[in-house]
Design a protein around this motif. Structure first.
Motif, PDB file in Angstrom:
ATOM      1  N   GLU B   2       2.678   6.654  -2.554  1.00 36.52           N
ATOM      2  CA  GLU B   2       3.358   5.533  -1.929  1.00 36.52           C
ATOM      3  C   GLU B   2       4.000   5.995  -0.631  1.00 36.52           C
ATOM      4  OE1 GLU B   2       6.471   3.976  -4.281  1.00 36.52           O
ATOM      5  OE2 GLU B   2       6.984   2.464  -2.798  1.00 36.52           O
ATOM      6  N   VAL B 206       1.825  -1.692  -5.254  1.00 37.63           N
ATOM      7  CA  VAL B 206       2.623  -0.522  -5.612  1.00 37.63           C
ATOM      8  C   VAL B 206       2.304   0.703  -4.781  1.00 37.63           C
ATOM      9  CG1 VAL B 206       3.079  -1.351  -7.936  1.00 37.63           C
ATOM     10  CG2 VAL B 206       1.150   0.176  -7.529  1.00 37.63           C
ATOM     11  N   GLU B 220       5.513   1.613 -11.457  1.00 30.57           N
ATOM     12  CA  GLU B 220       5.984   1.327 -10.108  1.00 30.57           C
ATOM     13  C   GLU B 220       6.128  -0.189  -9.881  1.00 30.57           C
ATOM     14  OE1 GLU B 220       7.490   2.865  -7.895  1.00 30.57           O
ATOM     15  OE2 GLU B 220       7.388   1.352  -6.306  1.00 30.57           O
TER      16      GLU B 220
END
Lengths: 243, 243
Positions: B2, B206, B220
């Motif tokens: 991420e 996510v 997430e």
């Protein structure tokens, strides 16, 4: 004396708001007019948004929602103008709320096609009326009314849909013709109630401030309604609805 | 992996649409996202227009109609973007219609104050969600999402009205706190349904396309929901509603 639409403006139509509004009766009439138009646009927003629920597809729903949103922006322009001339918008709108609410309550469409015809008829009559009234106004108010008018005509998408539905099933035409007649009848009936109750507005509508001195001429109001009705009849015929 | 929100964009967040959309899974996810947002805005338009009927005054009605109209313009931007990337807007929206319709049906306000709280909560959650998602998008899609986000925040007028109502009658606060909790519960329940059904969208939400390789991380998604819920709880407390 009425100013013919095609002549060079004279009298009130040649004056700006600052000059014209010095006549208290004219000022009151314009505030009435702006209040009636503003409430009309807000009510139209509500009804179109409501009728959007009847849409058979998402794209159709979006089209009606677009019309609703355009009416809301007209409302904003008219309300802002009321504030700019030191009129209280709510107070200016309230005298017209009952007639417009009654009109919409008595003409709630029962299906999508009735909703489309109503959107188209309403949009067209509003255009005709704005055009009729524009010629009788001072230059500043006229510019506002024409700019709101300029932005109408979203109803045209309705024409194609209604035509296609009549082509697919001609009986639909008969039902919608009756519906269009009922819409016009209710509109005229509410308009006549407003005319009876709002003398200053009605007088201005038929003759501008110049005509005010000559007093209220009910026959001329009748002629204005006739012109609007005639234009409506022609549009319905063009749409395949014998009105 | 991420991309943290505050870091210099890397991976997908540094690419434009032309580059990023070459990955079919990313392209599908963005079309899903735009479809969900577009339907969300159109549904919000309809419900706010409906709730405007509950307004106690014309000025209040105009405020809610203004929010509705703003949602419609967001819808237009998102729909036009779908067309611009050669996606069929209706097809993109349809997978999300049921969840959003169910949400609105199950949270129809029973009075004006419930309508205001819903408008405010909806506007705020939408802002939070747009902000969460923006960081995970390519530069072109991000610019669109941020421009739609920029135009939200109309819900603030609701805050004053709700505060005044609670001041006037503190029992109102208890009722509205329950209502706000119910709104958030329904929103999460529908969102979780969407997450379960739309894998590509959820994965992108996510982790962006960079995270897609790593697969879908339900934990997430849960953390994103937690952040949004937490922000909601703080807003409700600030409004005088213990959430």
């Amino acid at each position: 004396m009425e100013t013919p639409d095609n002549a060079t403006p004279t009298g009130i139509a040649a004056q700006d708001w600052a000059t014209a509004s010095a006549v208290p009766q004219y000022r009151a009439a314009v505030i009435d007019l702006l209040g009636a138009l503003a409430y009309g646009e807000l009510a139209a927003f509500e009804r179109l948004a409501e009728d959007a629920k009847l849409a058979p597809t998402l794209a159709d729903k979006a089209e009606l929602a677009k019309m609703a949103s355009a009416e809301f922006h007209h409302f904003e322009q008219l309300r802002d103008r009321l504030s700019a001339v030191d009129a209280e918008p709510t107070g200016a709108m309230e005298p017209f709320a009952k007639a417009l609410d009654d009109f919409h309550r008595q003409t709630a469409p029962s299906d999508w096609l009735e909703g489309l015809v109503k959107a188209y008829v309403g949009d067209s009559i509003a255009s005709d009326f704005y055009r009729e009234v524009a010629a009788r106004l001072d230059t500043d108010t006229r510019a506002l009314v024409l700019s709101v008018l300029d932005d109408t005509g979203h109803g045209n998408f309705a024409v194609e849909k209604v035509r296609a539905a009549i082509d697919a099933d001609p009986r639909v035409g008969g039902r919608l013709a009756l519906w269009a007649r009922r819409l016009m009848g209710e509109a005229l009936s509410q308009a006549q109630r407003v005319v009876a109750e709002r003398d200053a507005l009605s007088t201005m509508l038929v003759g501008g401030v110049d005509g005010m001195a000559a007093g209220f001429d009910l026959a001329e109001v009748g002629r204005m309604f006739s012109r609007i009705t005639e234009a409506h009849t022609k549009r319905m015929a063009a749409l395949g609805l014998a009105a």
